[in-house]
Scaffold this active site. Structure first.
Site, PDB file in Angstrom:
ATOM      1  CG  HIS A  74       0.719   1.861  -0.446  1.00 32.32           C
ATOM      2  ND1 HIS A  74       0.379   2.133   0.866  1.00 32.32           N
ATOM      3  CD2 HIS A  74       0.075   0.690  -0.745  1.00 32.32           C
ATOM      4  CE1 HIS A  74      -0.433   1.197   1.321  1.00 32.32           C
ATOM      5  NE2 HIS A  74      -0.640   0.311   0.359  1.00 32.32           N
ATOM      6  CG  HIS A  76      -2.187  -1.377  -2.634  1.00 33.05           C
ATOM      7  ND1 HIS A  76      -1.474  -2.232  -1.841  1.00 33.05           N
ATOM      8  CD2 HIS A  76      -1.814  -1.651  -3.919  1.00 33.05           C
ATOM      9  CE1 HIS A  76      -0.704  -3.005  -2.601  1.00 33.05           C
ATOM     10  NE2 HIS A  76      -0.889  -2.670  -3.862  1.00 33.05           N
ATOM     11  CG  ASP A  78      -6.221  -0.967   1.229  1.00 27.61           C
ATOM     12  OD1 ASP A  78      -5.609  -1.007   0.152  1.00 27.61           O
ATOM     13  OD2 ASP A  78      -5.680  -1.251   2.316  1.00 27.61           O
ATOM     14  CG  HIS A  79      -3.736   2.622   2.078  1.00 25.75           C
ATOM     15  ND1 HIS A  79      -3.195   2.856   3.314  1.00 25.75           N
ATOM     16  CD2 HIS A  79      -3.707   1.266   1.915  1.00 25.75           C
ATOM     17  CE1 HIS A  79      -2.848   1.711   3.886  1.00 25.75           C
ATOM     18  NE2 HIS A  79      -3.156   0.734   3.047  1.00 25.75           N
TER      19      HIS A  79
END
Length: 263
Positions: A74, A76, A78-79
């Site tokens: 996904h 976001h 932090d990914h």
């Protein structure tokens, strides 16, 4: 070696290892799990979620290449914040459900098989945490599902209204709960879980309980209650540092109840 283990590639199955980014906070738990996948006979690997824009972390992941493919669970940050630098380092194509996240490759589609690094993965769209959330099921004699933030290794995930949608999330949890027993959950945050199906069923029970608590809170506070008032009542046992995220989840719960004529 056990979770958490910063800076080291930690084997979890015969084909999947994890590098934990050192970006811990109340929302990422111990940090973001970057998964490195390869059949033992494969020279190349697949990377799921390169993680934050952390040069040291990205370098460590790239060192375990060559990388034939990057997959994203996904959008976001932090990914995904490190994706652009990771592509520069490795030249690997990037695939995700959202075309805007793709580099040099087409978007993925629900149920699509992906053959790479000697492995076969199957895409499972799991909207709810975000609209573009997906899981990747490894069809292997050690079956596992890479759950991103749809299921965490500890605690429960945020359904962040308006991108997050509770009705879609419940449907996605039912998808995961339909997997065979014993399929391991390899999450985007926290330690791995032995049974994704059991975790999804637990999440469904938790969501039903929270919805009942929100209904009760509205009965106590009145229909004009604000999301924060509901949070302070329903999430009183939760660290106030995550109350802003709980606000978004309560908004998603209120929208769900409204759509289902429960208010």
């Amino acid at each position: 070696m056990q979770h958490p283990a910063y800076g080291e590639l930690r084997p979890v199955t015969s084909y999947a290892s994890v590098l934990l980014a050192e970006n811990p906070n109340p929302m990422t738990l111990d940090g973001t799990n970057t998964w490195v996948l390869r059949d033992p006979d494969s020279r190349e690997c697949v990377v799921i979620d390169p993680g934050p824009d952390d040069a040291e972390h990205l370098s460590r992941v790239a060192d375990h290449g060559p990388v034939s493919l990057v997959l994203l669970t996904h959008h976001h940050e932090d990914h995904t914040a490190g994706v652009a630098e990771f592509v520069q380092r490795t030249g690997a194509p990037v695939r995700a459900l959202d075309p805007k996240l793709c580099h040099g490759a087409e978007p993925i589609a629900d149920r699509e098989p992906i053959d790479a690094a000697g492995l076969q993965l199957r895409v499972l769209t799991t909207a709810g945490h975000t609209a573009d959330s997906v899981c990747f099921v490894a069809e292997h004699d050690e079956p596992a599902v890479f759950t991103g933030d749809s299921i965490l290794g500890r605690g429960t995930t945020v359904v962040a209204h308006p991108d997050g949608h509770l009705g879609s999330y419940l449907d996605s949890l039912r998808k995961i709960a339909s997997l065979p027993p014993g399929v391991r959950a390899l999450p985007g945050h926290g330690p791995e879980l032995d049974d994704a199906r059991a975790a999804a069923e637990h999440y469904l029970d938790h969501r039903r309980q929270r919805l009942a608590q929100v209904r009760q809170a509205l009965g106590d506070l009145g229909p004009g209650a604000t999301p924060r008032q509901v949070v302070e009542l329903v999430y009183a046992d939760v660290d106030p540092a995550v109350w802003p995220a709980a606000d978004l989840t309560v908004q998603a719960q209120l929208a769900y109840l409204h759509d289902h004529d429960d208010l």
